[in-house]
Motif scaffolding. Sequence first.
Motif, PDB file in Angstrom:
ATOM      1  N   UNK A 276      41.161  49.575  33.608  1.00 57.45           N
ATOM      2  CA  UNK A 276      41.791  48.326  33.603  1.00 57.45           C
ATOM      3  C   UNK A 276      41.332  46.983  34.283  1.00 57.45           C
ATOM      4  N   UNK A 277      41.129  46.030  33.489  1.00 56.67           N
ATOM      5  CA  UNK A 277      40.628  44.845  34.169  1.00 56.67           C
ATOM      6  C   UNK A 277      41.639  43.999  34.613  1.00 56.67           C
ATOM      7  N   UNK A 278      41.653  43.432  35.858  1.00 63.44           N
ATOM      8  CA  UNK A 278      42.866  42.811  36.344  1.00 63.44           C
ATOM      9  C   UNK A 278      42.229  41.236  37.017  1.00 63.44           C
ATOM     10  N   UNK A 279      43.014  40.345  36.632  1.00 59.92           N
ATOM     11  CA  UNK A 279      42.965  39.003  37.570  1.00 59.92           C
ATOM     12  C   UNK A 279      44.153  38.374  37.553  1.00 59.92           C
ATOM     13  N   UNK A 280      44.651  38.271  38.782  1.00 57.52           N
ATOM     14  CA  UNK A 280      45.935  37.371  39.138  1.00 57.52           C
ATOM     15  C   UNK A 280      46.954  37.375  38.346  1.00 57.52           C
ATOM     16  N   UNK A 281      47.595  38.793  38.018  1.00 56.51           N
ATOM     17  CA  UNK A 281      48.604  39.048  37.165  1.00 56.51           C
ATOM     18  C   UNK A 281      49.214  40.387  37.460  1.00 56.51           C
ATOM     19  N   UNK A 282      49.779  40.365  38.929  1.00 45.80           N
ATOM     20  CA  UNK A 282      50.061  41.775  39.312  1.00 45.80           C
ATOM     21  C   UNK A 282      51.465  42.289  38.496  1.00 45.80           C
ATOM     22  N   UNK A 283      52.186  41.478  38.248  1.00 45.23           N
ATOM     23  CA  UNK A 283      53.585  41.943  37.585  1.00 45.23           C
ATOM     24  C   UNK A 283      53.046  42.612  36.235  1.00 45.23           C
ATOM     25  N   UNK A 284      52.253  41.944  35.562  1.00 49.59           N
ATOM     26  CA  UNK A 284      51.940  42.582  34.192  1.00 49.59           C
ATOM     27  C   UNK A 284      51.145  43.715  34.451  1.00 49.59           C
ATOM     28  N   UNK A 285      50.243  43.720  35.399  1.00 48.80           N
ATOM     29  CA  UNK A 285      49.251  44.877  35.529  1.00 48.80           C
ATOM     30  C   UNK A 285      50.179  46.138  35.762  1.00 48.80           C
ATOM     31  N   UNK A 286      51.317  45.801  36.845  1.00 52.25           N
ATOM     32  CA  UNK A 286      52.090  46.866  37.190  1.00 52.25           C
ATOM     33  C   UNK A 286      52.565  47.701  35.594  1.00 52.25           C
TER      34      UNK A 286
ATOM     35  N   UNK B  34      41.215  38.475  42.678  1.00 48.39           N
ATOM     36  CA  UNK B  34      42.551  37.617  42.824  1.00 48.39           C
ATOM     37  C   UNK B  34      42.774  37.536  44.245  1.00 48.39           C
ATOM     38  N   UNK B  35      43.035  36.546  44.442  1.00 49.15           N
ATOM     39  CA  UNK B  35      43.634  36.145  45.820  1.00 49.15           C
ATOM     40  C   UNK B  35      44.926  37.033  46.312  1.00 49.15           C
ATOM     41  N   UNK B  36      44.679  37.441  47.502  1.00 46.77           N
ATOM     42  CA  UNK B  36      45.622  38.367  48.115  1.00 46.77           C
ATOM     43  C   UNK B  36      46.122  39.417  47.288  1.00 46.77           C
ATOM     44  N   UNK B  37      45.264  40.067  46.581  1.00 44.74           N
ATOM     45  CA  UNK B  37      45.447  41.209  45.696  1.00 44.74           C
ATOM     46  C   UNK B  37      45.755  42.527  46.372  1.00 44.74           C
ATOM     47  N   UNK B  38      46.955  43.151  46.250  1.00 45.07           N
ATOM     48  CA  UNK B  38      47.033  44.431  46.886  1.00 45.07           C
ATOM     49  C   UNK B  38      48.056  45.429  45.677  1.00 45.07           C
ATOM     50  N   UNK B  39      47.346  46.634  45.748  1.00 41.12           N
ATOM     51  CA  UNK B  39      48.113  47.578  44.663  1.00 41.12           C
ATOM     52  C   UNK B  39      48.532  48.715  45.543  1.00 41.12           C
TER      53      UNK B  39
ATOM     54  N   UNK C 139      41.044  51.904  42.591  1.00 40.06           N
ATOM     55  CA  UNK C 139      40.770  50.214  42.778  1.00 40.06           C
ATOM     56  C   UNK C 139      39.369  50.044  43.155  1.00 40.06           C
ATOM     57  N   UNK C 140      38.954  49.230  42.330  1.00 41.27           N
ATOM     58  CA  UNK C 140      37.359  48.604  42.784  1.00 41.27           C
ATOM     59  C   UNK C 140      37.757  47.238  42.796  1.00 41.27           C
ATOM     60  N   UNK C 141      37.514  46.376  43.914  1.00 41.68           N
ATOM     61  CA  UNK C 141      37.868  44.983  44.140  1.00 41.68           C
ATOM     62  C   UNK C 141      36.305  44.401  44.308  1.00 41.68           C
ATOM     63  N   UNK C 142      36.115  43.481  43.450  1.00 41.58           N
ATOM     64  CA  UNK C 142      35.178  42.195  43.375  1.00 41.58           C
ATOM     65  C   UNK C 142      35.687  41.363  44.308  1.00 41.58           C
ATOM     66  N   UNK C 143      34.519  40.412  45.011  1.00 43.81           N
ATOM     67  CA  UNK C 143      35.071  39.508  46.057  1.00 43.81           C
ATOM     68  C   UNK C 143      35.373  38.290  45.232  1.00 43.81           C
TER      69      UNK C 143
END
Length: 295
Positions: free
Chosen positions: A9-19, A42-47, A55-59
Amino acid sequence: MSFNISSVILHYNSINSLRKVIEAVKNQTYNVGQIIVVDNGSPGFKLDEFPDVELLELTRNEGVGKGHNTGWKYALDKYNPDFIWSLEHDCIPFDNCLEELVKHYKRDEFACYCAVEKNDYQFDKYKHFIFNSTGFAEIVDKTKLDNYKGGLSFNGLLLPTWIIEKVGFLNEEFFIGREDIDFYKRIYKMGGYSLRITSALTHHDMHKDKKVLKFGNRVFLFPAQSLFREYYSSRNAYYHALKEGTSGFKLKLKFIRGLLITFIMRNQKIKRIKLRIKAYNDALSGRMGAAELKL
């Protein structure tokens, strides 16, 4: 037959939808082997609430191609799955989506299997291009089809991993936009195709807050896409047209038509026209990848 399937799953700055997407993947009627989320800076992203999700986090935001490639490569190296099930943070699969995709898999076919986005562009009204001998040409009402050959989307794509070995990974130089078309064209030119399974549905939130206006085969969304996307979608479309052999004259007509549509139909006209001009010039010069944009 049971398969090992890695959901990426690719994510950017949309945590509520990602859940919602993660919960939907967990609730599939066909078990997923691993769930891997790639966050594109994503700024301040946590899971923290999903300890069983890798979780793979790109900077920073590395673009759609790099984001998907990162997850696909990780899954292949660590789990050697039979399939990658590709999703993005705004596309929620129905509970039986994966089961319906797997059901249509045939081992001897050079094919990937793609879900249908239930509400994107008003699913029950909009007509889509389908596959024929030249790629995308014939228009049909997809609500009247059982399944159809056509372009792929990373929102619910079940991709046999041997296809990646044959075709390669996504072209990261597009950064945002047209990676899917480029990848599909490579599959098509090697004799393969994408089969869209109309019983495998996803709920796509991408355009939930937009209004749709149609003129013939063209679709306009209001409000328009961001200035950021305006540049990339234009540049990559021009670049792709050149790559496919479009003449300079036809490309210039395409460019002028885009300017006219922007002037008539869009807000922030001057900024968008400047970005389209930059997009056109960059495509002609082959300048791809992430761009420094003064918006």
